[in-house]
Design a protein around this motif. Structure first.
Motif, short mmCIF file in Angstrom:
data_model
loop_
_atom_site.label_atom_id
_atom_site.label_comp_id
_atom_site.label_asym_id
_atom_site.label_seq_id
_atom_site.Cartn_x
_atom_site.Cartn_y
_atom_site.Cartn_z
N GLU A 344 0.80 -1.23 0.00
CA GLU A 344 0.00 0.00 0.00
C GLU A 344 0.83 1.27 0.00
OE1 GLU A 344 -2.87 -0.30 3.11
OE2 GLU A 344 -3.77 -2.08 2.21
N LEU A 345 2.12 1.15 0.15
CA LEU A 345 2.95 2.35 0.14
C LEU A 345 2.78 3.10 -1.17
CD1 LEU A 345 5.49 3.71 1.80
CD2 LEU A 345 6.68 2.95 -0.27
N PRO A 346 2.46 4.39 -1.14
CA PRO A 346 2.33 5.13 -2.40
C PRO A 346 3.69 5.34 -3.07
CG PRO A 346 1.31 6.33 -0.56
CD PRO A 346 2.12 5.22 0.03
N ALA A 347 3.64 5.37 -4.39
CA ALA A 347 4.86 5.53 -5.17
C ALA A 347 5.58 6.84 -4.81
CB ALA A 347 4.54 5.51 -6.66
N TRP A 348 4.81 7.88 -4.57
CA TRP A 348 5.48 9.17 -4.31
C TRP A 348 6.28 9.10 -3.02
CZ3 TRP A 348 4.58 12.25 -0.05
CH2 TRP A 348 3.39 12.04 0.66
N ARG A 349 5.83 8.32 -2.07
CA ARG A 349 6.63 8.20 -0.83
C ARG A 349 7.93 7.44 -1.10
NH1 ARG A 349 4.67 10.14 3.76
NH2 ARG A 349 2.41 10.41 3.97
N TYR A 350 7.83 6.43 -1.92
CA TYR A 350 9.04 5.71 -2.31
C TYR A 350 10.03 6.66 -2.98
CZ TYR A 350 12.22 2.71 -4.89
OH TYR A 350 13.36 2.14 -5.40
N LEU A 351 9.54 7.44 -3.93
CA LEU A 351 10.43 8.33 -4.68
C LEU A 351 11.00 9.41 -3.77
CD1 LEU A 351 8.36 8.39 -7.95
CD2 LEU A 351 10.74 7.64 -7.74
N ARG A 352 10.20 9.93 -2.86
CA ARG A 352 10.73 10.90 -1.90
C ARG A 352 11.81 10.26 -1.03
NH1 ARG A 352 8.27 15.68 -0.61
NH2 ARG A 352 7.34 16.56 -2.46
N ALA A 353 11.58 9.01 -0.66
CA ALA A 353 12.58 8.31 0.15
C ALA A 353 13.89 8.15 -0.62
CB ALA A 353 12.04 6.96 0.61
N MET A 354 13.77 7.84 -1.89
CA MET A 354 14.99 7.70 -2.70
C MET A 354 15.73 9.03 -2.77
SD MET A 354 15.38 4.52 -3.47
CE MET A 354 16.43 4.33 -4.92
N GLU A 355 14.98 10.12 -2.83
CA GLU A 355 15.62 11.43 -2.81
C GLU A 355 16.26 11.71 -1.44
OE1 GLU A 355 12.34 13.38 -5.87
OE2 GLU A 355 12.73 14.38 -3.96
N ALA A 356 15.57 11.26 -0.39
CA ALA A 356 16.08 11.51 0.97
C ALA A 356 17.43 10.84 1.19
CB ALA A 356 15.06 11.02 2.01
N ARG A 357 17.69 9.78 0.46
CA ARG A 357 18.99 9.12 0.63
C ARG A 357 20.14 10.07 0.32
NH1 ARG A 357 17.97 3.01 -1.72
NH2 ARG A 357 19.94 2.55 -0.69
N GLN A 358 19.91 10.97 -0.61
CA GLN A 358 20.95 11.98 -0.89
C GLN A 358 21.16 12.88 0.33
OE1 GLN A 358 22.43 11.77 -3.90
NE2 GLN A 358 21.03 10.11 -4.40
N ALA A 359 20.05 13.34 0.88
CA ALA A 359 20.15 14.23 2.04
C ALA A 359 20.79 13.51 3.22
CB ALA A 359 18.76 14.74 2.42
#
Lengths: 464, 464
Positions: A344-359
């Protein structure tokens, strides 16, 4: 402090290092065939109650051992793993062998080719004796849910090994084999290594190729190794990795201390997860003198947690979507429940998480600061009883899964190399000290581990 | 067949190519200052009703034109774009200019630096005159929902331009500027180019860097160019791309026919989307002789559709999650509704879609087969009235958005270079012919386009 070089359960390889075995092999004091026979016998007899192995390939192992002996006799020496019996986690493909992922979905699955790491293991002369128990699909740090049953901790078979590389931890800790391969998505090599009292190394992301490894979460999955000591892990790593760390580059590190070449910082465990104070104290003692102490800021910790959960949930749900739709009943209920949530995890949360890895990379750099290596307990609690899902640490009620992953998963989010070494015992159960470095800092990481291990030798006088 | 080189609305650049303008500039028959003044005047007067431009930088453009003239006078020649007035889609950053993304969220946003493509445009000597209307956040192929109002089709101002690079299409078609930048996530350069009767080129993914472009869907977003002819697009592309396609490599293509150097296949439009037969016939005539015909299999089409929708939904929702939470009321209701749906896409579907792109690459290779270029209509219908969301084509009720994207979005999924050239008129409205190639096949793509354009010249005798 007791050195956890041997638990209550001792097998033929208890207290033996790869160096030690290699010397015996090359001096003619033993043979690969003999070592393999010892391993096979121990797995089938005394080790059986630990449920460390799923499938044993006695004939294949004997044949590989015979070839290893022939080669050594002919002057062909493949290096430190030549003739060494090894276990392989039951989701790493071994050509022609049953590899089940610890799941009823794959109860009769036979791999058609070796995973890249298995091919390298064989090329290095190691003898693959069989597959070691994995938590179902590697989807759990407890190691107690698997189609073939829970792996059991050699220090107390009523307790969990930790996971998901559960059988690899038990097999090395019990001395059934001197070496095992595992995978580590949030701590799955380091957690069982720590709870079983052996060393375990999760290399930098991608350093050992994951081709032919059944995925849990592709951008978090790491292939790693478990063995008696960090030095053994280094030998195995060097045989499996694309970019080995020459042992002499570790040897050349002059000093590991507050002013020396390798600066170790203590990462306050309570800033990561509520920690059993006895565990924290044992790990802190094992770490020895450090150059300073750091804390992870709560908001950074929260971002690590959210990021790990989102990345893993999305990727794991993608791996299992078809099975979840077609045959949900073949999953263990705990895995099924978690998978359904993950789906059920929304795709946008996944993509935000992938971006957060940079931060988070930047936050980690700030945390590391001047230190080459951060040290902290590998797991904040002692091995819980099999099946336990709630416990207590530092005066707080905790979730066992969250606790097991609490110190280890941030380094998967970042792909940093991290190592656990035995730190001592509390209530007769092993405690692990985790050492974390930057990618490229492996030589310093292993130098720091050597310092820890030599400190324990001086303290306990048990290791050569 | 009427050559759509000029619609009912004609501006100072109607019928002018970059070559033509460049010759006049270098022969002293005009100046950059004069061309810029013509553009600014046309934008402010007759062109105003088209709503093609959002913000005009008259002073900045005049200054840039003056410098371009000084350079030419001093013998500094920056190439084919030197002194050429250009429009830039209102979500590509221009330092110091208001860039609104067509959204009330950014009504007063001023960009702090040039996007990479704008910096390259300036380095090539072009004169940036202003920002062109984008569909809100580029999130729609109709071009009729933008904070500043709909762009209007120069061939019939009651009809949509198509989008999302709506103003860029209108501005070039109306002859307000000879060149405009756009972005193309599912067809957003090609659709307005086709519906407005100009050429538009969506390069291979990443060929023109997207740094400084407000994202819609990062792995589908392409920066592209719109101009009167494919040859003009090639000149602009070469000035903006990392790897230009030397014009002489296009010149060196000997023959474009069934047995020659460039093999063109006709992609049956009905295998992609129900197509107005007049549109199909016009495009097919413009394509000229082809080497063969191919159809996309329904299951491949379905996989393209699902993949495009999942990738775009996940990535777009990630871009807008914070605005969606904080100020949903600032979105146009249509965008808001679509974003809310996009935000519900599960991560595993996004990840599966990303995996499907690999499989689709193989399907596309099978579809291309022996052909270097596939030809098909760019859009299966004529420009619908502004605001229309349902229409009819080939005897079927269709959704306008789906129709507009139907022929173009597969090539974004794959990142293949695709070009639209004017194919003729139906009911006084332009039809576009789309040509698609493999990455690396740009020279053949432009050679095929040149063949099409020269065929029209022969037929209509209107182009030099």
């Amino acid at each position: 402090m007791t050195t956890p070089s041997a638990g209550p359960f001792t097998g033929p390889f208890t207290g033996r290092t790869l160096d030690d075995l290699g010397r015996d092999l090359r001096a003619g004091r033993t043979t690969a065939a003999e070592l393999t026979a010892l391993a096979l016998d121990a797995i089938a007899t005394g080790g059986a109650e630990l449920n460390a192995f799923v499938t044993v390939d006695a004939a294949g192992a004997a044949e590989a051992a015979r070839r290893a002996d022939e080669e050594l006799a002919a002057g062909i020496d493949r290096g430190p793993l030549h003739g060494i019996p090894a276990g392989v986690k039951d989701l790493i493909m071994i050509a022609g062998m049953r590899v089940t992922m610890g799941s009823r979905h794959f109860a009769s699955h036979v791999a058609d080719a070796d995973a890249a790491c298995v091919a390298r293991l064989r090329r290095a002369g190691a003898v693959v004796v069989g597959t070691t128990t994995t938590h179902e699909f590697a989807y759990g740090p407890t190691g107690d849910r698997s189609a073939g049953g829970a792996a059991r901790n050699p220090w107390d078979p009523s307790r969990m090994t930790g996971g998901s590389s559960a059988g690899s931890g038990a097999a090395v800790a019990a001395g059934l084999v001197p070496l095992a391969l595992g995978t580590d998505t949030g701590g799955s090599v380091r957690i069982p290594a720590a709870l079983c009292g052996v060393a375990g190394f999760k290399p930098a992301y991608g350093a050992i190729p994951a081709d032919g490894v059944f995925p849990l979460s592709r951008t978090l999955d790491h292939v790693g190794v478990l063995a008696a000591t960090a030095s053994c892990c280094l030998l195995a790593y060097d045989a499996l990795a694309d970019s080995p760390v020459p042992v002499d580059s570790v040897d050349s590190v002059d000093s590991v201390d507050s002013v020396g070449e390798v600066r170790v910082g203590w990462l306050e465990p309570d800033s990561l997860f509520p920690t059993d104070p006895r565990v924290a104290g044992t790990a802190r003692s094992a770490a020895g003198p450090v150059a300073g102490e750091v804390r992870m800021a709560p908001e950074v910790l929260e971002l690590f947690r959210e990021t790990y959960l989102a990345v893993q949930s999305g990727e794991t749900a993608a791996v299992h979507a078809d099975r979840l739709a077609a045959a949900p009943g073949l999953f263990d209920p705990e895995a099924l429940d978690r998978l359904r949530q993950a789906a059920e995890l929304p795709a946008w949360r996944y993509l935000r998480a992938m971006e957060a890895r940079q931060a988070l990379e930047e936050h980690a750099e700030a945390l590391f600061g001047p230190y080459d290596v951060l040290a902290t307990p590998t797991v904040p609690i002692l091995a819980p009883p099999i099946g336990a899902r709630e416990s207590e640490a530092g005066g707080e009620r905790i979730q066992v899964r969250a606790a097991l992953l609490g110190m280890t998963s941030p380094w998967n989010v970042l792909g940093r190399p991290a190592l656990t070494v035995p730190a001592g015992l509390v209530d007769g159960l092993p405690v692990g000290l985790q050492l974390i470095a930057r990618p490229g800092g492996e030589a310093r990481l292993f130098a720091a581990a050597r310092q820890v291990e030599s400190g324990q030798d001086r303290g306990a006088g048990l290791r050569a």
